[in-house]
Design a protein around this motif. Structure first.
Motif, PDB file in Angstrom:
ATOM      1  N   ASN A   1      -5.371 -11.524 -14.124  1.00  0.00           N
ATOM      2  CA  ASN A   1      -5.903 -12.378 -13.053  1.00  0.00           C
ATOM      3  C   ASN A   1      -6.600 -11.616 -11.935  1.00  0.00           C
ATOM      4  N   LEU A   2      -6.898 -10.351 -12.165  1.00  0.00           N
ATOM      5  CA  LEU A   2      -7.552  -9.558 -11.123  1.00  0.00           C
ATOM      6  C   LEU A   2      -8.903 -10.146 -10.741  1.00  0.00           C
ATOM      7  N   GLU A   3      -9.171 -10.111  -9.449  1.00  0.00           N
ATOM      8  CA  GLU A   3     -10.487 -10.498  -8.925  1.00  0.00           C
ATOM      9  C   GLU A   3     -11.263  -9.259  -8.483  1.00  0.00           C
ATOM     10  N   SER A   4     -10.520  -8.198  -8.106  1.00  0.00           N
ATOM     11  CA  SER A   4     -11.176  -6.940  -7.769  1.00  0.00           C
ATOM     12  C   SER A   4     -10.333  -5.775  -8.270  1.00  0.00           C
ATOM     13  N   LEU A   5     -11.029  -4.750  -8.715  1.00  0.00           N
ATOM     14  CA  LEU A   5     -10.392  -3.546  -9.248  1.00  0.00           C
ATOM     15  C   LEU A   5     -11.161  -2.345  -8.718  1.00  0.00           C
ATOM     16  N   LYS A   6     -10.430  -1.421  -8.089  1.00  0.00           N
ATOM     17  CA  LYS A   6     -11.055  -0.215  -7.570  1.00  0.00           C
ATOM     18  C   LYS A   6     -10.283   0.977  -8.118  1.00  0.00           C
ATOM     19  N   LEU A   7     -11.000   1.882  -8.762  1.00  0.00           N
ATOM     20  CA  LEU A   7     -10.388   3.048  -9.394  1.00  0.00           C
ATOM     21  C   LEU A   7     -10.985   4.320  -8.805  1.00  0.00           C
ATOM     22  N   TRP A   8     -10.133   5.250  -8.431  1.00  0.00           N
ATOM     23  CA  TRP A   8     -10.546   6.534  -7.873  1.00  0.00           C
ATOM     24  C   TRP A   8     -10.150   7.646  -8.836  1.00  0.00           C
TER      25      TRP A   8
ATOM     26  N   HIS B   1      -5.843  -8.190  -6.481  1.00  0.00           N
ATOM     27  CA  HIS B   1      -6.576  -6.994  -6.075  1.00  0.00           C
ATOM     28  C   HIS B   1      -5.744  -5.757  -6.414  1.00  0.00           C
ATOM     29  N   LEU B   2      -6.351  -4.844  -7.148  1.00  0.00           N
ATOM     30  CA  LEU B   2      -5.666  -3.620  -7.554  1.00  0.00           C
ATOM     31  C   LEU B   2      -6.554  -2.436  -7.237  1.00  0.00           C
ATOM     32  N   GLU B   3      -5.978  -1.452  -6.561  1.00  0.00           N
ATOM     33  CA  GLU B   3      -6.692  -0.218  -6.240  1.00  0.00           C
ATOM     34  C   GLU B   3      -5.784   0.943  -6.606  1.00  0.00           C
ATOM     35  N   LEU B   4      -6.298   1.835  -7.439  1.00  0.00           N
ATOM     36  CA  LEU B   4      -5.497   2.951  -7.930  1.00  0.00           C
ATOM     37  C   LEU B   4      -6.235   4.269  -7.774  1.00  0.00           C
ATOM     38  N   ARG B   5      -5.517   5.265  -7.341  1.00  0.00           N
ATOM     39  CA  ARG B   5      -6.033   6.629  -7.356  1.00  0.00           C
ATOM     40  C   ARG B   5      -5.424   7.287  -8.583  1.00  0.00           C
ATOM     41  N   LEU B   6      -6.235   7.442  -9.613  1.00  0.00           N
ATOM     42  CA  LEU B   6      -5.732   7.939 -10.881  1.00  0.00           C
ATOM     43  C   LEU B   6      -5.633   9.455 -10.924  1.00  0.00           C
TER      44      LEU B   6
ATOM     45  N   LEU C   1      -2.159  -4.711  -4.622  1.00  0.00           N
ATOM     46  CA  LEU C   1      -1.395  -3.483  -4.797  1.00  0.00           C
ATOM     47  C   LEU C   1      -2.364  -2.308  -4.718  1.00  0.00           C
ATOM     48  N   VAL C   2      -2.086  -1.382  -3.798  1.00  0.00           N
ATOM     49  CA  VAL C   2      -2.891  -0.179  -3.625  1.00  0.00           C
ATOM     50  C   VAL C   2      -1.950   1.005  -3.773  1.00  0.00           C
ATOM     51  N   VAL C   3      -2.222   1.861  -4.753  1.00  0.00           N
ATOM     52  CA  VAL C   3      -1.361   3.014  -5.004  1.00  0.00           C
ATOM     53  C   VAL C   3      -2.217   4.278  -5.024  1.00  0.00           C
ATOM     54  N   TYR C   4      -2.055   5.083  -3.977  1.00  0.00           N
ATOM     55  CA  TYR C   4      -2.729   6.380  -3.908  1.00  0.00           C
ATOM     56  C   TYR C   4      -1.766   7.518  -4.247  1.00  0.00           C
TER      57      TYR C   4
ATOM     58  N   TYR D   1       0.846  -1.187   0.000  1.00  0.00           N
ATOM     59  CA  TYR D   1       0.000   0.000   0.000  1.00  0.00           C
ATOM     60  C   TYR D   1       0.885   1.242   0.000  1.00  0.00           C
ATOM     61  N   PHE D   2       0.717   2.075  -1.017  1.00  0.00           N
ATOM     62  CA  PHE D   2       1.444   3.330  -1.126  1.00  0.00           C
ATOM     63  C   PHE D   2       0.465   4.466  -0.859  1.00  0.00           C
ATOM     64  N   PRO D   3       0.468   5.025   0.375  1.00  0.00           N
ATOM     65  CA  PRO D   3      -0.455   6.112   0.704  1.00  0.00           C
ATOM     66  C   PRO D   3      -0.189   7.352  -0.152  1.00  0.00           C
ATOM     67  N   ARG D   4      -1.119   8.251  -0.114  1.00  0.00           N
ATOM     68  CA  ARG D   4      -1.057   9.486  -0.895  1.00  0.00           C
ATOM     69  C   ARG D   4       0.253  10.243  -0.683  1.00  0.00           C
ATOM     70  N   ASN D   5       0.747  10.253   0.521  1.00  0.00           N
ATOM     71  CA  ASN D   5       1.938  11.044   0.855  1.00  0.00           C
ATOM     72  C   ASN D   5       3.228  10.222   0.833  1.00  0.00           C
ATOM     73  N   SER D   6       3.230   9.101   0.187  1.00  0.00           N
ATOM     74  CA  SER D   6       4.397   8.208   0.207  1.00  0.00           C
ATOM     75  C   SER D   6       5.698   8.886  -0.192  1.00  0.00           C
ATOM     76  N   PHE D   7       5.628   9.824  -1.114  1.00  0.00           N
ATOM     77  CA  PHE D   7       6.851  10.422  -1.644  1.00  0.00           C
ATOM     78  C   PHE D   7       6.917  11.927  -1.409  1.00  0.00           C
ATOM     79  N   ASP D   8       6.161  12.433  -0.430  1.00  0.00           N
ATOM     80  CA  ASP D   8       6.146  13.870  -0.159  1.00  0.00           C
ATOM     81  C   ASP D   8       7.518  14.414   0.209  1.00  0.00           C
ATOM     82  N   ASN D   9       8.281  13.685   0.981  1.00  0.00           N
ATOM     83  CA  ASN D   9       9.605  14.145   1.408  1.00  0.00           C
ATOM     84  C   ASN D   9      10.720  13.461   0.631  1.00  0.00           C
TER      85      ASN D   9
END
Length: 187
Positions: free
Chosen positions: A128-135, A99-104, A75-78, A43-51
Motif C-alpha cells: 500500500n505504499l504511496e511513496s518510497l525513498k531509498l538511499w 510512506h517508507l524511507e530507508l537508508r540501505l 517509517l523512516v529508518v536511517y 523515524y530512526f536516525p542514523r545514530n539511533s543505536f550508537d550507545n
C-alpha cells in the motif's frame, strides 16, 4: 500532562515521530505508554543505536516499537538494519504503511546484493505504499516486486543501478507520477 484528557495525549503522541523521543516518553508513565499505539510515524536516525548496550538487537527494538502501534503510516529508518528485520517490520505494518524511507547503505557491500531475501525484495510486502525513498542502493539484480498499485513517488538517491534492474523496479510501479534518481550511476 497527567490532567490532560486521553484524546489530547493521544493527539500529541500522534505527532511524535523520533524513535528516541517515543521510547523516552514510553518510560514516563503507564498512561503515556498506553498512548504509543496512536503514533502514526516513526523515524530512526542514523545514530539511533550508537550507545545501545541492551540485550535486544536493534532489529528487535524496532520490531517491538512498531508492533505496539495500531496504524503506522510512515517509517523512516536511517540506522543499520538487516533484511530479516525489515521483512518482519513490513509484514507487521503492510496494511497501513503509506510512506517508507530507508537508508540501505549497501553500495559497497556485494554480500547485501546476494543475500536472500535482499532488503529490496523485502519491500514488496508493503503493497500500500504511496511513496518510497531509498538511499545508498546497490540495484544490480531486479528486485522481486510484484506490484505497488498505489505508489506515486519513487526516489532513489546515491545508488548504483543496472538498467534491467531499474526497468523491473519501475514496471512494478504502474501509477508512478514522480520519479527522482539523484546521484545515481550505472549502465
Amino acid at each position: 500532562m497527567e490532567s490532560l484528557p486521553d484524546a489530547i495525549v493521544q493527539c500529541i503522541f500522534s505527532h511524535m515521530n523520533n524513535a528516541k523521543d517515543v521510547a523516552i516518553c514510553n518510560c514516563v508513565s503507564k498512561r503515556w505508554k498506553e498512548s504509543l499505539p496512536f503514533i502514526r510515524s516513526l523515524y530512526f536516525p542514523r545514530n539511533s543505536f550508537d550507545n545501545h548496550t541492551g540485550i535486544d538487537h536493534p532489529d528487535t527494538i524496532v520490531w517491538k516499537m512498531i508492533s505496539s502501534i495500531v496504524k503506522l503510516e510512515e517509517l523512516v529508518v536511517y540506522s543499520p538494519f538487516s533484511s530479516t528485520g525489515l521483512a518482519s517490520w513490513l509484514l507487521l505494518v503492510s496494511s497501513s504503511l503509506r510512506h517508507l524511507e530507508l537508508r540501505l547503505d549497501n553500495l559497497a557491500e556485494y554480500q547485501s546484493c546476494i543475500e536472500s531475501p535482499s532488503k529490496l525484495d523485502c519491500i514488496s510486502a508493503a503493497k500500500n505504499l504511496e511513496s518510497l525513498k531509498l538511499w545508498g542502493v546497490l540495484m544490480v539484480k531486479s528486485p522481486k516486486w510484484d506490484a505497488f498499485p498505489k505508489l506515486q513517488t519513487l526516489e532513489i538517491v546515491g545508488a548504483r543501478l543496472e538498467d534491467p534492474a531499474l526497468t523491473a523496479a519501475l514496471q512494478a510501479c504502474s501509477n508512478l507520477k514522480n520519479l527522482l534518481l539523484l546521484g545515481c550511476e550505472g549502465g
